[in-house]
Design a protein around this motif. Structure first.
Motif, mmCIF file in Angstrom:
data_model
loop_
_atom_site.group_PDB
_atom_site.id
_atom_site.type_symbol
_atom_site.label_atom_id
_atom_site.label_comp_id
_atom_site.label_asym_id
_atom_site.label_seq_id
_atom_site.Cartn_x
_atom_site.Cartn_y
_atom_site.Cartn_z
ATOM 1 N N THR A 43 29.093 -1.209 -23.002
ATOM 2 C CA THR A 43 29.609 -0.352 -23.983
ATOM 3 C C THR A 43 29.602 0.063 -25.401
ATOM 4 O OG1 THR A 43 31.277 -0.848 -22.461
ATOM 5 C CG2 THR A 43 32.571 0.073 -23.919
ATOM 6 N N PRO A 44 29.708 1.216 -25.777
ATOM 7 C CA PRO A 44 29.531 1.234 -27.170
ATOM 8 C C PRO A 44 30.729 1.152 -27.676
ATOM 9 C CG PRO A 44 28.527 2.936 -26.216
ATOM 10 C CD PRO A 44 29.414 2.054 -24.990
ATOM 11 N N MET A 45 30.811 0.074 -29.061
ATOM 12 C CA MET A 45 31.853 -0.076 -29.992
ATOM 13 C C MET A 45 33.531 0.914 -30.155
ATOM 14 S SD MET A 45 30.534 -2.509 -32.646
ATOM 15 C CE MET A 45 29.977 -4.086 -32.187
ATOM 16 N N MET A 95 38.782 -4.261 -31.295
ATOM 17 C CA MET A 95 37.934 -4.532 -30.986
ATOM 18 C C MET A 95 36.950 -5.576 -30.864
ATOM 19 S SD MET A 95 34.551 -3.259 -31.191
ATOM 20 C CE MET A 95 34.655 -2.501 -33.012
ATOM 21 N N VAL A 150 35.678 1.927 -27.455
ATOM 22 C CA VAL A 150 36.061 1.275 -26.926
ATOM 23 C C VAL A 150 37.662 1.309 -28.488
ATOM 24 C CG1 VAL A 150 36.999 -1.411 -27.012
ATOM 25 C CG2 VAL A 150 34.425 -0.393 -26.620
ATOM 26 N N LEU A 198 32.994 -1.278 -19.239
ATOM 27 C CA LEU A 198 34.302 -2.123 -19.639
ATOM 28 C C LEU A 198 35.081 -2.280 -18.537
ATOM 29 C CD1 LEU A 198 35.606 -2.504 -22.472
ATOM 30 C CD2 LEU A 198 36.862 -0.124 -22.924
ATOM 31 N N VAL A 251 37.558 -9.011 -29.603
ATOM 32 C CA VAL A 251 37.085 -8.664 -28.452
ATOM 33 C C VAL A 251 35.262 -9.172 -28.555
ATOM 34 C CG1 VAL A 251 36.540 -7.694 -26.002
ATOM 35 C CG2 VAL A 251 38.465 -7.381 -27.316
ATOM 36 N N HIS A 252 34.290 -8.112 -28.741
ATOM 37 C CA HIS A 252 33.559 -8.179 -29.154
ATOM 38 C C HIS A 252 32.658 -9.725 -29.705
ATOM 39 C CE1 HIS A 252 28.983 -6.739 -30.084
ATOM 40 N NE2 HIS A 252 29.472 -7.066 -31.528
ATOM 41 N N LEU A 311 41.407 -6.662 -22.524
ATOM 42 C CA LEU A 311 39.792 -5.992 -22.890
ATOM 43 C C LEU A 311 38.850 -7.135 -22.785
ATOM 44 C CD1 LEU A 311 39.414 -2.896 -25.126
ATOM 45 C CD2 LEU A 311 39.713 -3.011 -22.305
ATOM 46 N N LEU A 312 37.908 -6.887 -22.137
ATOM 47 C CA LEU A 312 36.340 -8.230 -21.398
ATOM 48 C C LEU A 312 35.268 -7.526 -22.904
ATOM 49 C CD1 LEU A 312 37.524 -9.077 -18.148
ATOM 50 C CD2 LEU A 312 38.573 -9.904 -20.180
ATOM 51 N N ASN A 313 34.742 -8.728 -23.047
ATOM 52 C CA ASN A 313 33.898 -7.980 -23.974
ATOM 53 C C ASN A 313 32.817 -6.974 -23.008
ATOM 54 O OD1 ASN A 313 31.628 -7.043 -25.390
ATOM 55 N ND2 ASN A 313 30.486 -9.320 -26.502
ATOM 56 N N ASP A 314 31.855 -6.801 -23.233
ATOM 57 C CA ASP A 314 30.275 -6.502 -22.359
ATOM 58 C C ASP A 314 28.683 -6.252 -23.985
ATOM 59 O OD1 ASP A 314 29.759 -3.678 -22.663
ATOM 60 O OD2 ASP A 314 31.923 -3.674 -21.875
HETATM 61 N N1 TYC Z 1 30.126 -5.910 -27.325
HETATM 62 C C1 TYC Z 1 29.732 -4.418 -27.602
HETATM 63 C C2 TYC Z 1 28.565 -3.618 -28.530
HETATM 64 O O1 TYC Z 1 28.234 -4.645 -29.092
HETATM 65 C C3 TYC Z 1 31.316 -3.359 -27.912
HETATM 66 C C4 TYC Z 1 32.062 -4.228 -26.836
HETATM 67 C C5 TYC Z 1 33.521 -4.470 -27.799
HETATM 68 C C6 TYC Z 1 32.369 -3.977 -25.409
HETATM 69 C C7 TYC Z 1 34.700 -4.610 -27.442
HETATM 70 C C8 TYC Z 1 33.009 -4.170 -24.217
HETATM 71 O O2 TYC Z 1 35.729 -4.353 -24.732
HETATM 72 C C9 TYC Z 1 34.092 -4.756 -26.005
HETATM 73 N N2 TYC Z 1 28.452 -2.726 -28.166
#
Ligand code: TYC
Length: 111
Positions: free
Chosen positions: A43-45, A67, A48, A104, A70-71, A37-40
């Motif tokens: 997308t809500p925690m 999660m 994920v 995501l 990734v975050h 999984l990649l962060n962005d």
């Molecule tokens: N960074 C996102 C946030 O702060 C949470 C997140 C975690 C998004 C992991 C994608 O693969 C992910 N809401």
């Protein structure tokens, strides 16, 4: 012959036990793929965490740890699977994320 692990003997066709032929049997494990999984920023925690529980069969505690990994670091491992299983899980994540209009990203790479 029977002690060679790369060969076995079996009927040439189902139900035909009269003809036994040597047959090569693959003993190599299949190539494995790491699903990531990649962060962005959007997308809500909890979304994920739900993906990790539902698609990757993690407990809520495991899913929360992945999660957060990734975050904090930008990417994290969801699991290591055969190609067919990895392809399916990547596609499932893409479909669920798109259905909820979240950006995501889920990818895979040879392990
Ligand atoms: N960074 C996102 C946030 O702060 C949470 C997140 C975690 C998004 C992991 C994608 O693969 C992910 N809401």
């Amino acid at each position: 012959m029977a002690t060679d692990p790369h060969k076995t003997t079996r009927p040439t066709s189902p139900g035909d036990s009269s003809v036994l032929e040597a047959e090569r049997v693959s003993t190599k494990p299949p190539p494995m793929y790491r699903v990531l999984l990649l962060n962005d920023d959007y997308t809500p925690m909890d979304f994920v965490v739900g993906i990790l529980q539902n698609v990757f069969a993690m407990t809520r505690e495991q899913a929360t740890q992945v999660m957060l990994q990734v975050h904090r670091s930008g990417r994290g491992t969801c699991g290591v699977f055969t190609k067919e299983v990895a392809d399916t899980k990547v596609a499932q994540v893409a479909e669920i994320a798109a259905a909820h209009q979240h950006p995501l990203q889920c990818t895979m790479e040879p392990d």
